[in-house]
Design a protein around this motif. Sequence first.
Motif, PDB file in Angstrom:
ATOM      1  N   TYR A 266      36.160  22.945 -36.528  1.00 13.09           N
ATOM      2  CA  TYR A 266      37.435  22.358 -36.095  1.00 13.09           C
ATOM      3  C   TYR A 266      38.461  23.433 -35.729  1.00 13.09           C
ATOM      4  CZ  TYR A 266      41.640  19.474 -36.263  1.00 13.09           C
ATOM      5  OH  TYR A 266      42.811  18.834 -35.942  1.00 13.09           O
ATOM      6  N   ARG A 267      38.641  24.411 -36.630  1.00 17.86           N
ATOM      7  CA  ARG A 267      39.699  25.416 -36.430  1.00 17.86           C
ATOM      8  C   ARG A 267      39.467  26.224 -35.167  1.00 17.86           C
ATOM      9  NH1 ARG A 267      41.078  27.475 -42.005  1.00 17.86           N
ATOM     10  NH2 ARG A 267      42.943  26.270 -42.520  1.00 17.86           N
ATOM     11  N   GLN A 268      38.201  26.529 -34.881  1.00 22.44           N
ATOM     12  CA  GLN A 268      37.868  27.422 -33.746  1.00 22.44           C
ATOM     13  C   GLN A 268      37.804  26.679 -32.421  1.00 22.44           C
ATOM     14  OE1 GLN A 268      37.881  30.623 -34.306  1.00 22.44           O
ATOM     15  NE2 GLN A 268      38.252  30.053 -36.455  1.00 22.44           N
ATOM     16  N   THR A 269      38.152  25.402 -32.430  1.00 22.66           N
ATOM     17  CA  THR A 269      38.107  24.610 -31.185  1.00 22.66           C
ATOM     18  C   THR A 269      39.522  24.171 -30.822  1.00 22.66           C
ATOM     19  OG1 THR A 269      35.895  23.772 -31.719  1.00 22.66           O
ATOM     20  CG2 THR A 269      37.164  22.530 -30.082  1.00 22.66           C
ATOM     21  N   SER A 270      39.907  24.446 -29.572  1.00 18.34           N
ATOM     22  CA  SER A 270      41.225  23.987 -29.112  1.00 18.34           C
ATOM     23  C   SER A 270      41.044  22.810 -28.154  1.00 18.34           C
ATOM     24  CB  SER A 270      41.926  25.125 -28.354  1.00 18.34           C
ATOM     25  OG  SER A 270      41.220  25.354 -27.125  1.00 18.34           O
ATOM     26  N   VAL A 271      42.123  22.084 -27.908  1.00 18.87           N
ATOM     27  CA  VAL A 271      42.051  20.977 -26.947  1.00 18.87           C
ATOM     28  C   VAL A 271      41.735  21.534 -25.560  1.00 18.87           C
ATOM     29  CG1 VAL A 271      43.375  19.130 -25.834  1.00 18.87           C
ATOM     30  CG2 VAL A 271      43.574  19.500 -28.307  1.00 18.87           C
ATOM     31  N   LYS A 272      42.212  22.765 -25.297  1.00 13.77           N
ATOM     32  CA  LYS A 272      41.888  23.413 -24.001  1.00 13.77           C
ATOM     33  C   LYS A 272      40.380  23.643 -23.898  1.00 13.77           C
ATOM     34  CE  LYS A 272      42.917  25.894 -20.165  1.00 13.77           C
ATOM     35  NZ  LYS A 272      41.517  26.186 -19.748  1.00 13.77           N
ATOM     36  N   ASP A 273      39.773  24.061 -25.004  1.00 11.38           N
ATOM     37  CA  ASP A 273      38.304  24.263 -25.001  1.00 11.38           C
ATOM     38  C   ASP A 273      37.596  22.943 -24.661  1.00 11.38           C
ATOM     39  OD1 ASP A 273      38.583  26.918 -25.898  1.00 11.38           O
ATOM     40  OD2 ASP A 273      38.504  26.316 -28.012  1.00 11.38           O
ATOM     41  N   VAL A 274      38.088  21.862 -25.254  1.00 10.70           N
ATOM     42  CA  VAL A 274      37.482  20.541 -24.991  1.00 10.70           C
ATOM     43  C   VAL A 274      37.663  20.190 -23.518  1.00 10.70           C
ATOM     44  CG1 VAL A 274      37.536  18.063 -25.544  1.00 10.70           C
ATOM     45  CG2 VAL A 274      37.878  19.760 -27.366  1.00 10.70           C
ATOM     46  N   ALA A 275      38.869  20.402 -23.012  1.00 10.06           N
ATOM     47  CA  ALA A 275      39.136  20.085 -21.596  1.00 10.06           C
ATOM     48  C   ALA A 275      38.190  20.883 -20.694  1.00 10.06           C
ATOM     49  CB  ALA A 275      40.596  20.395 -21.268  1.00 10.06           C
ATOM     50  N   ASP A 276      38.037  22.161 -20.995  1.00  5.65           N
ATOM     51  CA  ASP A 276      37.134  23.001 -20.185  1.00  5.65           C
ATOM     52  C   ASP A 276      35.695  22.510 -20.283  1.00  5.65           C
ATOM     53  OD1 ASP A 276      38.891  26.169 -20.930  1.00  5.65           O
ATOM     54  OD2 ASP A 276      39.328  24.488 -19.547  1.00  5.65           O
ATOM     55  N   ARG A 277      35.267  22.137 -21.501  1.00  4.44           N
ATOM     56  CA  ARG A 277      33.879  21.697 -21.690  1.00  4.44           C
ATOM     57  C   ARG A 277      33.555  20.446 -20.859  1.00  4.44           C
ATOM     58  NH1 ARG A 277      29.563  22.239 -25.529  1.00  4.44           N
ATOM     59  NH2 ARG A 277      30.302  24.381 -25.609  1.00  4.44           N
ATOM     60  N   VAL A 278      34.554  19.564 -20.752  1.00  6.60           N
ATOM     61  CA  VAL A 278      34.309  18.303 -20.009  1.00  6.60           C
ATOM     62  C   VAL A 278      34.871  18.357 -18.592  1.00  6.60           C
ATOM     63  CG1 VAL A 278      34.152  16.902 -22.098  1.00  6.60           C
ATOM     64  CG2 VAL A 278      36.371  17.185 -20.980  1.00  6.60           C
ATOM     65  N   GLU A 279      35.334  19.563 -18.209  1.00  7.37           N
ATOM     66  CA  GLU A 279      35.866  19.790 -16.849  1.00  7.37           C
ATOM     67  C   GLU A 279      36.981  18.807 -16.494  1.00  7.37           C
ATOM     68  OE1 GLU A 279      32.249  19.577 -14.568  1.00  7.37           O
ATOM     69  OE2 GLU A 279      31.640  21.617 -15.090  1.00  7.37           O
ATOM     70  N   MET A 280      37.925  18.696 -17.432  1.00  5.39           N
ATOM     71  CA  MET A 280      39.118  17.877 -17.210  1.00  5.39           C
ATOM     72  C   MET A 280      40.331  18.749 -17.534  1.00  5.39           C
ATOM     73  SD  MET A 280      37.735  14.375 -19.054  1.00  5.39           S
ATOM     74  CE  MET A 280      39.349  13.683 -19.316  1.00  5.39           C
ATOM     75  N   THR A 281      41.512  18.244 -17.190  1.00  8.40           N
ATOM     76  CA  THR A 281      42.741  18.977 -17.559  1.00  8.40           C
ATOM     77  C   THR A 281      43.088  18.639 -19.010  1.00  8.40           C
ATOM     78  OG1 THR A 281      44.167  17.123 -16.960  1.00  8.40           O
ATOM     79  CG2 THR A 281      43.622  18.716 -15.197  1.00  8.40           C
ATOM     80  N   LYS A 282      43.909  19.501 -19.625  1.00  9.67           N
ATOM     81  CA  LYS A 282      44.385  19.216 -20.990  1.00  9.67           C
ATOM     82  C   LYS A 282      45.146  17.897 -21.002  1.00  9.67           C
ATOM     83  CE  LYS A 282      46.522  22.163 -23.780  1.00  9.67           C
ATOM     84  NZ  LYS A 282      47.325  23.333 -24.252  1.00  9.67           N
ATOM     85  N   GLY A 283      45.922  17.687 -19.945  1.00 15.64           N
ATOM     86  CA  GLY A 283      46.705  16.446 -19.857  1.00 15.64           C
ATOM     87  C   GLY A 283      45.818  15.217 -19.886  1.00 15.64           C
ATOM     88  N   ALA A 284      44.678  15.308 -19.187  1.00 13.69           N
ATOM     89  CA  ALA A 284      43.760  14.153 -19.152  1.00 13.69           C
ATOM     90  C   ALA A 284      43.169  13.903 -20.537  1.00 13.69           C
ATOM     91  CB  ALA A 284      42.659  14.421 -18.131  1.00 13.69           C
ATOM     92  N   VAL A 285      42.883  14.985 -21.254  1.00 19.86           N
ATOM     93  CA  VAL A 285      42.351  14.816 -22.624  1.00 19.86           C
ATOM     94  C   VAL A 285      43.421  14.208 -23.518  1.00 19.86           C
ATOM     95  CG1 VAL A 285      41.512  16.039 -24.686  1.00 19.86           C
ATOM     96  CG2 VAL A 285      40.687  16.701 -22.401  1.00 19.86           C
ATOM     97  N   TYR A 286      44.650  14.742 -23.395  1.00 20.99           N
ATOM     98  CA  TYR A 286      45.749  14.210 -24.240  1.00 20.99           C
ATOM     99  C   TYR A 286      46.053  12.753 -23.919  1.00 20.99           C
ATOM    100  CZ  TYR A 286      47.071  18.676 -26.367  1.00 20.99           C
ATOM    101  OH  TYR A 286      47.074  19.844 -27.106  1.00 20.99           O
ATOM    102  N   PHE A 287      45.764  12.327 -22.668  1.00 22.14           N
ATOM    103  CA  PHE A 287      45.987  10.921 -22.307  1.00 22.14           C
ATOM    104  C   PHE A 287      45.132  10.009 -23.213  1.00 22.14           C
ATOM    105  CE2 PHE A 287      46.962   7.270 -19.808  1.00 22.14           C
ATOM    106  CZ  PHE A 287      45.784   6.517 -19.719  1.00 22.14           C
ATOM    107  N   HIS A 288      43.922  10.495 -23.488  1.00 24.97           N
ATOM    108  CA  HIS A 288      43.021   9.671 -24.309  1.00 24.97           C
ATOM    109  C   HIS A 288      43.186   9.923 -25.810  1.00 24.97           C
ATOM    110  CE1 HIS A 288      40.859   7.876 -20.944  1.00 24.97           C
ATOM    111  NE2 HIS A 288      40.930   9.048 -20.351  1.00 24.97           N
ATOM    112  N   TYR A 289      43.438  11.197 -26.148  1.00 29.91           N
ATOM    113  CA  TYR A 289      43.588  11.548 -27.572  1.00 29.91           C
ATOM    114  C   TYR A 289      44.845  12.405 -27.701  1.00 29.91           C
ATOM    115  CZ  TYR A 289      38.861   9.799 -27.786  1.00 29.91           C
ATOM    116  OH  TYR A 289      37.766   8.975 -27.682  1.00 29.91           O
TER     117      TYR A 289
END
Length: 214
Positions: free
Chosen positions: A47-70
């Motif tokens: 958990y600690r070593q993962t950022s929302v930016k990392d998630v966005a990059d992994r799924v090829e979306m913007t951070k904003g798009a990830v934050y829209f859902h979570y």
Amino acid sequence: MPEPHVNAFAPRRTPTRRGPDPKQERSVLTRLRVLRGAAELFTERGYRQTSVKDVADRVEMTKGAVYFHYPTKEALALAIVDEHYARWPKILDEVNKEGLGPVDTAARMLERAAVAFQDDVIVQAGARLQLERPQIDAELPTPYVDWISLLESLLVSAREAGELRPGVDPGPAARSLVSAFFGSQHVSDVLSGRADVVRRWRDLGDLLFRAIRA
Ligand SMILES: CCC[C@@H]1OCC(CO)=C1C(=O)O
């Protein structure tokens, strides 16, 4: 056909039910894509070593798009843990259709759980997040208790059906099975990335079920 065994897994949160709506369907698929990407990263790095930016990059979306859902990283973790636990009542419904007795149902459920720990990244990530729960500022479900209650109810039915070795107490036996399974999948994770989790559980589970069966 025996009565289906009680589903001890309490529904975590009642999902809102609406009719099919293509826009909503796309949104559901995107949510699942984000959840899976986060689960992969939480499983790989924690958990600690993962950022929302990392998630966005992994799924090829913007951070904003990830934050829209979570809206937060904590919300992502909570959703994954909820999805982890949501697996078990579905599997129990499938196992109940096999019409097995209570001890065999318990054994089959744990065998299916081992397969899920081997193959399902949401299950793997849920387990890691529960291990890291002190780092997560969210009300995660209490771990282990639903499995203990399911197995205890199955072993109570088993005792009533004469399937349990005399002297075996369903409560302590259920707690021991959950501790044994947890330990077995954890050792497999550390030593083989869960490549041998099914075999490792089968070896231990066979031993334990021999000890509790009549
Ligand atoms: C069936 C063993 C218990 C199970 O294994 C990992 C884990 C995650 O915390 C579990 C749980 O909370 O029920």
